[in-house]
Scaffold this active site. Structure first.
Site: not given
Length: 283
Positions: A46, A130, A158, A201
């Site tokens: 992001t 992730y 995540k 998250i």
């Protein structure tokens, strides 16, 4: 202690000249923590880290670290290579690195596990894996994630597998001790929490931060009367914010609410359309 709560992966705001708006970033970080986030992520997807210079990336970490230190909040930092991890050595505010499954190469599950195992063994900070196969092209099974989660320097994942799958359920049913599952699919965060995710998250939590924090608390305390309708409502927000490539719509909405100086993104991203912004503001 297992990692829990709401983490917001920070956008990187830009000023009218296209430079990073560091004051706006610091203000945004403080506001997110004030409104209920338990921690922040610097240099996640992001934050457009690939479009930042090395000096900009280090400045972003500095700001996030300072704010988290002052607020006694946890900080995760996106770091995917041995050098990026080594650069975190000595940064006491960094709770863990958010480390993506190797993208593009598609080394197969065994290769990905071997690579991440080596990174964990040499990293000066713990890893949160992730897992985002729709970006990396590499899926990891529940058994592979469980294997990684059993390593002493891997504290969580995540989990952004693109929905709720058989592997999601298998993973949640047999977690290693002190291994956190943090939901990373914004649209599916409520069912992920219902299955037992420890936190999330969420880029969507740049908006309605307090509501996303309340959703996590409601599921973890068994307050179903709050969790179910709130989860349905927030999923509609996430749908609007991810209608176009992230973080374009989020930035447009933050700019429209006066929280950042421009809605600008850097190429290859394009600014959000008017229709996408309108939907995000009326969810």
């Amino acid at each position: 202690m297992t990692l829990t709560g709401l983490f917001v992966p920070l956008i990187t705001p830009f000023d009218p000249e296209g430079a990073v708006a560091f004051d706006a970033l610091e203000s945004l970080a403080r506001r997110l923590l004030t409104e209920g986030a338990d921690g922040l992520v610097a240099l996640g997807t992001t934050g457009e880290p690939g479009s930042l210079t090395e000096a900009e990336r280090q400045a972003v970490i500095d700001i996030a670290a300072r704010v988290c230190r002052e607020r006694d909040a946890k900080l995760l930092v996106g770091a995917n290579t041995p050098q990026a991890l080594e650069d975190l050595r000595g940064r006491g505010e960094v709770h863990a690195a958010l480390t993506v499954v190797p993208p593009f190469v598609r080394p197969g599950e065994a290769g990905a596990v071997a690579y991440l195992t080596q990174l964990a063994a040499n990293s000066p900070v713990p890893l949160v894996i992730y897992h985002v196969p729709y970006r990396t092209g590499q899926t990891l099974s529940a058994s592979a994630l469980t294997q990684l989660g059993s390593l002493p320097n891997v504290i969580g994942v995540k989990y952004a597998a693109g929905g709720i799958t058989e592997d999601t359920i298998a993973l949640m049913a047999d977690l290693p001790p002190d291994f956190a599952v943090l939901g990373g699919d914004d649209l599916f965060i409520s069912p992920s929490l219902a299955l037992g995710a420890h936190g999330a998250i969420l880029a969507s939590a740049h908006l309605a931060t307090a509501d996303f924090a309340a959703l996590i608390t409601a599921w973890r305390t068994g307050d179903l009367a709050t969790a179910r309708p709130l989860g349905h409502r927030l999923s509609r927000l996430s749908q609007t914010l991810f209608a176009e490539p992230n973080p374009s719509v989020i930035k447009a909405a933050l700019h429209a609410s006066g929280r950042i100086p421009t809605p600008a993104v850097r190429l290859p991203l394009l600014p959000a359309s008017r229709d996408a912004l309108a939907a995000a503001l009326t969810w």
